[in-house]
Design a protein around this motif. Structure first.
Motif, PDB file in Angstrom:
ATOM      1  N   LEU A 216     -21.135  29.937 -27.218  1.00  0.00           N
ATOM      2  CA  LEU A 216     -21.638  28.929 -27.918  1.00  0.00           C
ATOM      3  C   LEU A 216     -22.844  28.409 -26.912  1.00  0.00           C
ATOM      4  O   LEU A 216     -23.767  27.889 -27.333  1.00  0.00           O
ATOM      5  N   GLY A 217     -22.481  28.337 -25.804  1.00  0.00           N
ATOM      6  CA  GLY A 217     -23.393  27.711 -24.601  1.00  0.00           C
ATOM      7  C   GLY A 217     -24.334  28.767 -24.298  1.00  0.00           C
ATOM      8  O   GLY A 217     -25.224  28.635 -23.506  1.00  0.00           O
ATOM      9  N   ARG A 218     -24.338  29.971 -24.631  1.00  0.00           N
ATOM     10  CA  ARG A 218     -25.153  31.070 -24.646  1.00  0.00           C
ATOM     11  C   ARG A 218     -25.025  31.434 -22.851  1.00  0.00           C
ATOM     12  O   ARG A 218     -26.004  31.653 -22.396  1.00  0.00           O
ATOM     13  N   CYS A 219     -23.824  31.169 -22.472  1.00  0.00           N
ATOM     14  CA  CYS A 219     -23.684  31.505 -21.064  1.00  0.00           C
ATOM     15  C   CYS A 219     -24.027  32.743 -20.713  1.00  0.00           C
ATOM     16  O   CYS A 219     -23.527  33.853 -21.148  1.00  0.00           O
ATOM     17  N   ARG A 220     -24.837  33.008 -19.757  1.00  0.00           N
ATOM     18  CA  ARG A 220     -24.993  34.708 -19.167  1.00  0.00           C
ATOM     19  C   ARG A 220     -24.759  34.576 -17.716  1.00  0.00           C
ATOM     20  O   ARG A 220     -25.311  35.590 -17.053  1.00  0.00           O
ATOM     21  N   LEU A 221     -23.938  33.730 -17.222  1.00  0.00           N
ATOM     22  CA  LEU A 221     -23.272  34.077 -16.023  1.00  0.00           C
ATOM     23  C   LEU A 221     -22.289  35.221 -16.050  1.00  0.00           C
ATOM     24  O   LEU A 221     -21.685  35.581 -17.098  1.00  0.00           O
TER      25      LEU A 221
ATOM     26  N   LEU B  27     -18.134  29.593 -24.068  1.00  0.00           N
ATOM     27  CA  LEU B  27     -19.175  30.197 -23.061  1.00  0.00           C
ATOM     28  C   LEU B  27     -20.261  30.838 -24.209  1.00  0.00           C
ATOM     29  O   LEU B  27     -21.516  31.104 -23.985  1.00  0.00           O
TER      30      LEU B  27
ATOM     31  N   GLY C 233     -19.955  23.118 -18.758  1.00  0.00           N
ATOM     32  CA  GLY C 233     -21.225  23.369 -18.267  1.00  0.00           C
ATOM     33  C   GLY C 233     -21.334  22.681 -17.057  1.00  0.00           C
ATOM     34  O   GLY C 233     -22.075  23.337 -15.990  1.00  0.00           O
ATOM     35  N   SER C 234     -20.957  21.612 -16.677  1.00  0.00           N
ATOM     36  CA  SER C 234     -20.953  21.132 -15.617  1.00  0.00           C
ATOM     37  C   SER C 234     -20.105  21.582 -14.623  1.00  0.00           C
ATOM     38  O   SER C 234     -20.656  21.828 -13.524  1.00  0.00           O
TER      39      SER C 234
ATOM     40  N   GLN D 286     -21.154  26.889  -8.988  1.00  0.00           N
ATOM     41  CA  GLN D 286     -22.232  27.464  -8.259  1.00  0.00           C
ATOM     42  C   GLN D 286     -23.062  26.675  -7.102  1.00  0.00           C
ATOM     43  O   GLN D 286     -23.440  27.492  -6.243  1.00  0.00           O
TER      44      GLN D 286
ATOM     45  N   LEU E 234     -19.176  24.978 -14.163  1.00  0.00           N
ATOM     46  CA  LEU E 234     -19.804  26.020 -13.886  1.00  0.00           C
ATOM     47  C   LEU E 234     -20.822  25.866 -13.113  1.00  0.00           C
ATOM     48  O   LEU E 234     -21.192  26.405 -12.025  1.00  0.00           O
ATOM     49  N   ALA E 235     -21.679  24.721 -13.337  1.00  0.00           N
ATOM     50  CA  ALA E 235     -22.792  24.209 -12.468  1.00  0.00           C
ATOM     51  C   ALA E 235     -22.447  24.071 -11.066  1.00  0.00           C
ATOM     52  O   ALA E 235     -22.851  24.491  -9.882  1.00  0.00           O
TER      53      ALA E 235
END
Lengths: 166, 166, 166, 166
Positions: C36-41, C34, C122-123, C129, C125-126
């Protein structure tokens, strides 16, 4: 003259089998590693076998020795699993060749992206160019004469008495 | 005794600036690279400067020479940008130290995951252990005496006359 | 409200054991991924177990179901080994929760540097949502309703009848 | 029907120039990333341009809009530099197309081995499948309607008012 690299397998070249979820051998990564390292030495690579060094037999070792003897090069690097690297070094040493022969390997497969293999390959090729005739193990940035080295099974590291250069 | 590593920057240690989208220097990766290579040499790392070698001044070179002279170790690796590596090697050579000093660098930043740096660092440390006193450049798996090497600006590779070992 | 991630192990989180030369579980890489993916969720991660999904028992699945039921979040991602991902999806579906629950995994361990895991995370989490309540498998860039998907053991890929969206 | 990916460049696809020591564009990595992600969606990739988004002109944006309009697919992902991603999203939105169009990018070049790009590509493809027609930005694991998002220049992150799903 150039340097000869003999590939025998070992952790260096283990791959991850996506279907079975296990580790296995396919082809060596040595040429790819030389390319990545922008190596411009005159090097020829030959795969002798692709085995886990725990499975290496006396017959396998005889093949390694025979190839070290027959090749024209006098500077040789052998990639090898770490578990029995010292045994193979001893077998080569018994052949009494007037060549500089350096065994190296890795503790992490190159394919896993965090390998010590590239570092070790660089050092092994350098030792093969700069050391006098003899049989050596190059691991952990160090070099060891074949009869003054053991692998510490607990740490995975190679340890030895005094190095050639003190 | 161990080996001393002096860090001066160069492509080796360039980072990607996420906000500005440019390359810059932060801290050296040498210690991380030694850890990744499972290096068990007695090594001490000291950062002298973090510069692009095109920006290196005579004063900077004097600092490198001074540190090579003053440190207790007789085997030294200097990480350096490739553009003026040969100039710095010459400056060190003029000091006439009785030490084995090896300059190395990279053509791809280590941080970019596909670097020749790990390969070069492994070879430089090996050459520093195995070569006689002198000043050398270690790049592309090869080593060169300081006064027999040039960087080919078109290919990015180092080229030289006969190596020490022929 | 945010998204809940439940970690159960699987290829996603397999590590390479340097001493034994085998694959094993240590800790999850999800938080690192997360980052690394710069996830801000707004995400909270909880490790329920660290198992190969071939070893997952009915009791283990009951733990997964129970956690999906009890957590406050209505959007959930479950990381899971691919071999029995569909069975666990079915177990969750039988609970009849009014939540969007997405199971995902990887066919290459994240630690091996060439993983499909970051893409899948990534997919997943998308999808968590954007999809309506239901239980889904997200693999290979696609999503499948839990009762319209099978893993092809020969290719390692997930296959299904018509997706929700046609 | 499948998904269309339009490539426009951006940090996503920046390369390191080994000779010049600078960042530049060569070819897109999107196909390699899809392979790495084991993507099995029906995807067709087309490169429209390879530019830093700070250099993108109104004429460039017209090309993007025109391609979104003309392609047969109704689900589209556009890879784009982050600096002007929002402007391009607005230009596409003004075309009033009845399609789901998701813009995504990266803050670290994919070639640098530590990219958020793979994570973002996975999420963008998922959002493109699961969201209703509209123009969106997918970054940092989140999605934003085109008129409710800004890039925070200081942090490099995207921020927005309420997401579609609350």
């Amino acid at each position: 003259m150039g340097i000869r690299i003999f590939v025998t397998g070992g952790t260096f070249d283990k791959e991850y089998d996506e279907i079975g979820g296990r580790l296995y051998f396919k082809e060596t990564h040595v040429s790819e590693m030389l390319r990545l390292g922008r190596c411009r030495l005159q090097v020829s690579v030959r795969t002798l076998m692709m085995v886990d060094s725990l499975d290496m037999t006396d017959a396998d070792r005889a093949i390694v020795v025979q190839n070290c003897r027959q090749c024209a090069e006098t500077r040789i690097v052998v990639t090898h699993g770490t578990d029995t690297m010292v045994e193979t070094a001893a077998a080569i040493a018994r052949a009494g060749l007037d060549k500089t022969i350096v065994l190296t390997g890795a503790i992490i497969p190159y394919a896993f992206g965090s390998s010590d293999g590239l570092f070790n390959l660089g050092s092994a090729l350098a030792f093969a160019q700069a050391l006098p005739p003899g049989v050596y193990v190059a691991m952990n940035g160090r070099f060891f004469l074949w009869d003054r080295v053991t692998k510490n099974k607990a740490t995975g590291e190679f340890e030895g008495g005094p190095q050639l250069s003190g």
